[in-house]
Design a protein around this motif. Structure first.
Motif, PDB file in Angstrom:
ATOM      1  N   LYS A 121     -18.181   0.809  31.711  1.00 21.57           N
ATOM      2  CA  LYS A 121     -17.321  -0.354  31.891  1.00 21.57           C
ATOM      3  C   LYS A 121     -16.332  -0.369  30.729  1.00 21.57           C
ATOM      4  O   LYS A 121     -16.709  -0.299  29.575  1.00 21.57           O
ATOM      5  N   ILE A 122     -15.032  -0.468  31.056  1.00 20.20           N
ATOM      6  CA  ILE A 122     -14.015  -0.488  30.018  1.00 20.20           C
ATOM      7  C   ILE A 122     -13.318  -1.833  30.026  1.00 20.20           C
ATOM      8  O   ILE A 122     -13.312  -2.558  31.028  1.00 20.20           O
ATOM      9  N   ASP A 123     -12.727  -2.178  28.919  1.00 20.02           N
ATOM     10  CA  ASP A 123     -11.976  -3.422  28.822  1.00 20.02           C
ATOM     11  C   ASP A 123     -10.668  -3.270  29.578  1.00 20.02           C
ATOM     12  O   ASP A 123     -10.079  -2.191  29.623  1.00 20.02           O
ATOM     13  N   PRO A 124     -10.195  -4.370  30.173  1.00 22.01           N
ATOM     14  CA  PRO A 124      -8.903  -4.278  30.871  1.00 22.01           C
ATOM     15  C   PRO A 124      -7.767  -4.030  29.873  1.00 22.01           C
ATOM     16  O   PRO A 124      -7.835  -4.439  28.719  1.00 22.01           O
ATOM     17  N   ILE A 125      -6.735  -3.372  30.338  1.00 20.32           N
ATOM     18  CA  ILE A 125      -5.585  -3.065  29.490  1.00 20.32           C
ATOM     19  C   ILE A 125      -4.765  -4.333  29.294  1.00 20.32           C
ATOM     20  O   ILE A 125      -4.413  -5.018  30.250  1.00 20.32           O
ATOM     21  N   GLU A 126      -4.481  -4.633  28.023  1.00 25.21           N
ATOM     22  CA  GLU A 126      -3.668  -5.811  27.725  1.00 25.21           C
ATOM     23  C   GLU A 126      -2.208  -5.487  28.018  1.00 25.21           C
ATOM     24  O   GLU A 126      -1.744  -4.380  27.733  1.00 25.21           O
ATOM     25  N   PRO A 127      -1.487  -6.454  28.573  1.00 23.79           N
ATOM     26  CA  PRO A 127      -0.071  -6.180  28.872  1.00 23.79           C
ATOM     27  C   PRO A 127       0.725  -5.962  27.582  1.00 23.79           C
ATOM     28  O   PRO A 127       0.510  -6.622  26.571  1.00 23.79           O
TER      29      PRO A 127
END
Length: 51
Positions: free
Chosen positions: A32-38
């Motif tokens: 599980k990876i963290d979502p990419i920040e805009p």
């Protein structure tokens, strides 16, 4: 001598079984990876002249 050989074969089979078990469990693990920040510059239009 025969008992030592049998014990060694049993140890090898147990180690092989545990290796296969742990490898199988590792392949089933779902990362599980963290979502990419805009990015701040993401919404600005790209101007080809500024490059």
């Amino acid at each position: 001598m025969m008992t030592i050989l049998i014990i060694c074969i049993i140890i090898v089979l147990v180690v092989l079984f545990l290796t296969l078990l742990s490898t199988n469990k590792a392949y089933k693990y779902e990362h599980k990876i963290d979502p990419i920040e805009p990015n701040q510059n993401e919404n600005e239009p790209v101007d080809e002249e500024k490059k």
